[in-house]
Design an enzyme around this catalytic site. Structure first.
Site, PDB file in Angstrom:
ATOM      1  CG  ASP A 129      -0.184   0.008   2.551  1.00 34.95           C
ATOM      2  OD1 ASP A 129       1.046  -0.152   2.537  1.00 34.95           O
ATOM      3  OD2 ASP A 129      -0.834   0.142   3.603  1.00 34.95           O
ATOM      4  CG  HIS A 130       3.366   2.589   3.096  1.00 39.92           C
ATOM      5  ND1 HIS A 130       2.225   2.017   3.617  1.00 39.92           N
ATOM      6  CD2 HIS A 130       3.820   3.444   4.052  1.00 39.92           C
ATOM      7  CE1 HIS A 130       2.016   2.500   4.831  1.00 39.92           C
ATOM      8  NE2 HIS A 130       2.964   3.373   5.106  1.00 39.92           N
ATOM      9  NE  ARG A 174       8.832   6.748   7.890  1.00 42.22           N
ATOM     10  CZ  ARG A 174       8.260   7.873   7.501  1.00 42.22           C
ATOM     11  NH1 ARG A 174       8.994   8.951   7.331  1.00 42.22           N
ATOM     12  NH2 ARG A 174       6.966   7.922   7.278  1.00 42.22           N
ATOM     13  CB  SER A 205       5.937   6.926  10.638  1.00 44.15           C
ATOM     14  OG  SER A 205       5.056   7.784   9.955  1.00 44.15           O
ATOM     15  NE  ARG A 223       1.918  10.631  12.409  1.00 48.16           N
ATOM     16  CZ  ARG A 223       2.222   9.380  12.751  1.00 48.16           C
ATOM     17  NH1 ARG A 223       2.993   8.659  11.971  1.00 48.16           N
ATOM     18  NH2 ARG A 223       1.752   8.870  13.859  1.00 48.16           N
ATOM     19  CG  ASP A 250       1.854   2.195   9.369  1.00 52.35           C
ATOM     20  OD1 ASP A 250       2.390   2.480   8.277  1.00 52.35           O
ATOM     21  OD2 ASP A 250       1.074   2.963   9.959  1.00 52.35           O
TER      22      ASP A 250
END
Length: 786
Positions: free
Chosen positions: A120-121, A674, A672, A468, A185
């Site tokens: 999806d990213h 990340r 995030s 965000r 995520d």
């Protein structure tokens, strides 16, 4: 039309209940969890919150996991056994590479828990759904092939590009009341809308769960939010969480679970609760949850999970899916939903909350142009059927009056199921009739995958229903102000093109000269004829069998994927203090994971640590001078300037075998989940980061990669340390040798030769100290497997 094996034609629509499912894999083992909880009750002997019930019932050792009781929340480290892992394609690249190494070391053939990967990213928004998806599949082919091959080898469910956003798919297919799951995520808590604990983590934490290693979490405090009254008019659940973000701020939920209770919870749709849980991440909360409701039950049935609902009904009847009477919270916040009005948050931070009635005045006071440049709705936060039917109601009102949107109006469906149901029920065509562009079922503009051609380098304002809104996040333009609002407010204001337009009170002038005023929108929680899954070829088979002979595909010359080399331990020759560390820079103010490792076009390098590390801290502000992406090499060799980009100075230090440290401000690593925001500094030689305070996920990610995170005991000491100073730890050896009360001081030698010591605090557990000593959590786990 097939694009290199991944794009698929639309297949004939079927009902959601026709989707193949393995119900045992998506139903929590309620009898086992309830039995585990009885062991815990015998120790604690007090009423429990819902969050505690779910956490403690997932203890790896429910009999002895809490010791002899005492204070647990905010103090004890829990060893937990999550029931599921979900990964988006950007973070999954790291996890898949690590899992290949870990599974080979441990001789494992499949994941210890049900696991899924969601593409999806990496899908960039530009022209519209079909063209964007086809182009993105071609440009990301080697990454998708790699992830699909890893999924095939280890029995992971692989959701193809176009299937939807991870959080919406989890809610529609995997989430279940009372479950504990991990997702790579930060918005994984979205699944809390179904009464579970869904926690965002870094990839190394996901590997723990996937290999059956106990996952460690410091027991969060529990904040109770008591909801009374009813939402009315234009107010939505999005406005509730925007309002709460304004009360708690971006740090107010750190180390805490937000648990909602009271009569106001039971009036909300399941997807509305998911919106609230999703944005709990914006206040730093570990996760959010709600007691089991009739709306959750209806949503499970509507999405083809009747057996899960029946099992949840039985568990709820035994008191498992709600808080005990008289359970105590660490803090209680009262909110009367009847008093809520639409709220707009921003710019540049999700906790700057302004009621709609005061927003026009706020805009004028700031001296901003009264001009909206784009409206964007959807994403994982607000793309439910309910959201889209409410927006479609406004579109019909506008069309009847002869209006179309005055600015680009982009709509992102959260999943193929939502897209297909929108199309069947004429929601998509209704939006397109008034000017909307429907994008692919993917994250798109929300996480920076937006190929925006206008307003480059210009100050402008966009309104979104996303979660965000940090600088540069959506379109790469640091001057774009993103204001967060509900989908209905975004839509109504897109017809005005004005930032100060209030659809609750203001009218629009039609071409005829007459005025038009929107009526409060109405929507529908669930489709009356059920959901349709759309293109089922995008969906995986449930719980596929692993194929051990499958080859994990990584091209030798790849610029997108790279095998990881283990980080070395910073300790040598029996010395348990860190080596002398050079201060790279002192970072000023808000420094999110977007600042540390930018997304957008950099996402394509998430599987290649060398390449993505070129973006290290490139939007961070150096407190010495106030410049962005400037660091100083005070020992620069002849021919090189002292000042350079942050990545270049970090590379210089690495080339000289000089380990280094960062001095950072409050809530460092906000945003995030990340992994690369911890991996990249470690890759370049960072061993220590000293902060006024850390965000939860990022602090854990640093620990996993072998970076020691320390907190200033006195926040004023932040300003005493500058670039080029040398820092040495004093007392770390005592801690590593098993003295839990040891205090770590830092001996600072300034560039002028002055020396002083400052005290620090830490949150390192016994196991985390083992990670540090080994050089990373993966090094330690691998050593225990061999």
């Amino acid at each position: 039309r097939v694009v290199q094996g991944l794009a698929r034609t639309r297949s004939f629509a079927t009902h959601a209940s026709a989707i193949p499912r393995n119900y045992p894999s998506i139903t929590p083992p309620y009898p086992e969890l309830i039995q585990n909880l009885e062991h815990v009750r015998n120790v604690l002997k007090r009423p429990l919150t819902l969050a505690e019930k779910i956490l403690y019932s997932h203890l790896h050792d429910p009999v002895n996991g809490l010791g002899i009781g005492g204070r647990i929340r905010g103090e004890a480290y829990l060893q937990l056994k999550p029931g599921r892992v979900a990964m988006q394609d950007a973070s999954a690249q790291y996890v898949a590479i690590v899992c290949s190494l870990q599974f080979m070391s441990a001789g494992l053939a499949r994941c210890a828990v049900p696991t899924s990967i969601h593409c999806d990213h990496l899908i960039q928004a530009s022209e519209g759904a079909k063209a964007d998806l086809e182009r993105s599949i071609v440009s990301n082919q080697e990454v998708f092939d790699f992830l699909e091959s890893a999924a095939r080898k280890y029995g992971i469910e692989f959701w193809r590009p176009g299937s939807g956003i991870i959080h919406q798919i989890v809610l529609e297919n995997y989430a279940a009341p009372g479950m504990l799951m991990l997702g790579t995520d930060s918005h994984t808590p979205n699944a809390g809308g179904l009464g579970m604990l869904a926690i965002g983590v870094g990839g190394a934490d996901a590997v723990d769960a996937m290999t059956g290693t106990p996952w460690e979490l410091k027991a969060p405090q529990v904040v109770g939010v008591h909801l009374t009254g009813e939402l009315s008019g234009w107010a939505t659940t999005k406005d509730l969480i925007l309002h709460l973000a304004g009360k708690l701020t971006v740090r107010g939920g750190t180390g805490r679970i937000i648990e909602y209770f009271g009569p106001g919870v039971h009036n909300q749709s399941c997807t509305g609760l998911a919106t609230i849980a999703n944005m709990g991440a914006e206040v730093g909360a570990t996760t959010s949850t709600f007691p089991y409701t009739k709306h959750m039950q209806s949503y499970l049935h509507a999405t083809g999970r009747g057996p899960v609902a029946q099992a949840a009904d039985e568990a709820a009847g035994r008191g498992f899916l709600s808080a005990d009477e008289n359970a105590e919270y660490d803090e209680v916040i009262e909110i009367n939903l009847s008093d809520l009005e639409p709220t707009i948050n921003g710019p540049f931070t999700p906790d700057l909350a302004t009621p709609l009635s005061k927003f026009g005045t706020f805009v004028k006071e700031q001296g901003w142009k009264d001009e909206l440049s784009a409206g964007l709705i959807g994403s994982c936060t607000n793309s439910s059927y309910e959201d889209m039917t409410r927006v479609a109601d406004l579109a019909r009102q506008a069309k009847a009056a002869g209006l179309t949107t005055k600015v680009p109006f982009l709509c992102t469906p959260g999943s193929e199921q939502i897209r297909a149901t929108m199309e069947r029920d004429d929601i998509s065509s209704t939006l397109q009739d008034v000017g909307a562009t429907v994008l692919a079922n993917a994250c798109g503009p929300c996480i920076g995958q937006w190929k925006r051609e206008d307003k480059k380098g210009e100050e402008n304002a966009i309104l979104t229903s996303f979660n965000r809104n940090f600088k540069s996040r959506n379109d790469g333009n640091r001057y774009t102000m993103n204001f967060l609002a509900s989908p209905t407010i975004v839509t109504a204001m897109s017809f005005s093109g004005s930032l100060t337009f209030n659809p609750m009170t203001d009218s629009l002038t039609l071409d005829s000269g007459k005025s038009f005023k929107f009526a409060p929108p109405s929507g529908q929680d669930l489709p009356s004829t059920g959901f349709t899954p759309g293109d089922t070829s995008l969906y995986p088979l449930p719980t596929p069998e692993p194929q051990p002979d499958a080859q994990v595909i990584i091209r030798k010359d790849s610029q997108r994927l790279e095998l990881l080399e283990p980080f070395s331990s910073p300790f040598s020759h029996g010395n348990l203090e860190l080596p002398p560390l050079k201060v790279l820079m002192r970072v000023r103010g808000k420094c999110t994971t977007d600042h540390i490792s930018a997304a957008g076009p950099w996402l394509k390098y998430k599987g290649h640590l060398t390449n993505i590390s070129e973006n290290l801290l490139i939007t961070a502000v150096n407190d010495e001078g106030g410049d962005v992406n400037v660091a100083f090499d005070h020992d620069a060799p002849h021919g090189l300037t002292n000042a350079d980009t942050i990545p270049n100075v970090a590379k210089r230090l690495k080339a000289r075998n000089q380990p280094w440290t960062l001095i950072v401000d409050d809530n460092y690593g906000e945003g995030s989940a990340r992994e690369h925001a911890a991996l990249q500094p470690r890759f370049y030689g960072c061993n220590l980061i000293v902060a006024r305070s850390f965000a939860r996920i990022h602090e854990t990610n640093l620990k996993k990669q072998g970076v020691l995170p320390l907190w200033f005991a006195d926040k004023a000491d932040y300003s005493r340390i500058s670039s080029g100073d040398v820092i040495e730890t004093v007392g770390l050896a005592d801690l590593l040798e098993g003295r839990p009360d040891a205090t770590i001081h830092l001996r600072v030698t300034t560039r002028s030769g002055e020396t002083f010591q400052i005290p620090t605090k830490h949150t390192m557990s016994t196991d985390q100290l083992k990670w540090l000593r080994a050089g990373s959590a993966l090094n330690y786990i691998r050593s225990q497997m061999q």
